[in-house]
Design an enzyme around this catalytic site. Structure first.
Site, PDB file in Angstrom:
ATOM      1  N   HIS A   1       1.045  -1.196  -0.125  1.00 46.72           N
ATOM      2  CA  HIS A   1      -0.146   0.072   0.047  1.00 46.72           C
ATOM      3  C   HIS A   1       0.973   1.326  -0.008  1.00 46.72           C
ATOM      4  CE1 HIS A   1      -2.705   3.372   1.368  1.00 46.72           C
ATOM      5  NE2 HIS A   1      -3.630   2.304   1.234  1.00 46.72           N
ATOM      6  N   ASP A   2       1.733   1.262   0.870  1.00 43.82           N
ATOM      7  CA  ASP A   2       2.914   2.594   0.882  1.00 43.82           C
ATOM      8  C   ASP A   2       3.950   2.384   0.289  1.00 43.82           C
ATOM      9  OD1 ASP A   2       0.714   3.447   2.470  1.00 43.82           O
ATOM     10  OD2 ASP A   2       1.772   3.546   4.608  1.00 43.82           O
TER      11      ASP A   2
END
Length: 413
Positions: A214-215
């Site tokens: 996600h990051d």
């Protein structure tokens, strides 16, 4: 009459369980709970038709073709069955996690702090009908049953655990019972349970916001996942008749339709199927239906009811899946519901009513508590379809589907 020790413990468990009434406890409250709350690791041994244990690991927000071009994802696919036609149910992340636990997303089109009423049943209720031990492992969770919105890495303050990636924490039927709450644990508990051979038969495994891509990106997430899974594939206890699903919550380019790169592997996958593909249409709802078919469990009466079953399971049950023409399929939005912010759906104050009388794809009828709770009420949607649709909002009404031809019989020996 004297109460038994077991009944006293059960009453105590229920008495101090409480659904959170705030989205974020203080750090002091978190630290106090972390020092006192004990994780709970029940075990069971309920035999299944195809697998005895099922674990799913979700990464985040990657388009199918991007994942398919990653060398580590390619290596993982070679260890099992690549599902080439597997779809998320909508956008953004949280409604997909919600769907995986309840067979519905209730019109959710956001990552808000949600608390879903206790009259909504979940997979936990299905498992409890046969005493199948279940659990969740959430990397970065500060303590078992934490209900906060997020918990950052306390050294770097980077994103770590987030509530929106935790399916069962969204449901009051889980959070109002401390025994269930303590089965939602962190990765420390995962490795303790693995070492002590106390894994449940079902678990949802969520990496932190760095490891799940996600990051970061697919290169980082896939490298982490290969390392994580490789260790487990070499563990005899873990592998014993286990089926593992590696998938993504949703794709990244919303206009592409939400197909996500997904793999089945583990000890339950025959050597003859390793490195092969399964082109059957599936969604996150298919997993609930497949679990029900494998263990003889009822349906939640929602979109799991008509969902296609994983071919590896369908072959053992005789169920005929559907060939879905995805040309006009839109799983990057959703139908109206009470959890909508009117972004990718329309708000409706009405909570959808599930089916109470149907055979469903697993062939085991509807969960008793669902039949009792919604007795005499008409289902909001036609949950017997292999994909979500809604005529009132003109959602996926132009999608066609036909039964797949039966598989050929094996040659006589």
């Amino acid at each position: 009459m004297k109460a038994t020790v077991a009944s006293l413990l059960a009453m105590a468990s229920l008495s101090y369980a409480q659904t959170a009434n705030t989205s974020e406890p203080t750090l002091a409250e978190i630290e106090k709970a972390a020092a006192t709350v004990e994780p709970y690791s029940p075990t069971s041994d309920v035999k299944g038709l195809v697998f005895d244990k099922f674990y799913q690991v979700w990464l985040e927000n990657i388009d199918y073709d991007v994942a398919a071009n990653d060398t580590n994802m390619q290596w993982l696919a070679e260890q099992g069955i690549l599902l080439t036609n597997y779809y998320g149910t909508t956008h953004p992340s949280e409604p997909n996690y919600c769907a995986s636990a309840s067979g519905d997303n209730f019109g959710m089109d956001n990552d808000d702090f949600h608390q879903i009423p206790s009259n909504v049943s979940t997979i936990a209720d299905l498992f409890d009908t046969k005493g199948i031990a279940w659990g969740e492992y959430q990397e970065g969770l500060p303590y078992a049953g934490f209900q906060g919105y997020n918990y950052s890495n306390q050294e770097t303050y980077a994103n770590d655990y987030v509530r929106k990636h935790n399916p069962l924490i969204l449901f009051d039927s889980v959070t109002s019972n401390s025994t269930r709450l303590r089965m939602i644990k962190n990765f420390t508990s995962l490795y303790n349970d693995l070492d002590n051979e106390k894994l449940p038969q079902y678990a949802f495994i969520t990496p932190n916001m760095t490891n799940d891509a996600h990051d970061t990106n697919i290169t980082f997430g896939a490298k982490w996942e290969r390392g994580f899974i490789s260790d487990l594939l070499n563990n005899t206890y873990f592998m014993n008749n286990t089926l593992v699903l590696l998938t993504f919550d949703e794709d990244d380019t919303y206009a592409k339709g939400n197909r996500v790169f997904s793999i089945l592997l583990g000890g339950a996958v025959p050597d003859s199927l390793k490195g092969t593909t399964d082109d059957t249409f599936y969604t996150h709802y298919s997993i609930i239906a497949s679990l029900s078919a494998n263990w003889g469990l009822p349906s939640l009466g929602r979109w799991d009811c008509g969902a296609n079953i994983l071919e590896i399971v369908a072959n053992e049950t005789g169920y005929v899946n559907y060939d879905v023409d995805t040309t006009n399929l839109h799983l990057n939005e959703t139908y109206p519901g009470p959890l909508s912010d009117s972004i990718y759906s329309e708000y409706s104050s009405v909570w959808p009513v599930p089916l109470t009388n149907a055979t469903c794809s697993a062939g085991n009828g509807i969960l008793d508590i669902v039949k009792e709770t919604y007795k005499g009420r008409e289902a909001t949607f036609n949950y017997t379809h292999p994909f979500p649709y809604d005529t009132a909002s003109n959602y996926n009404v132009d999608v066609t589907f036909t039964p797949l031809p039966p598989l050929p019989l094996p040659p006589l020996t």
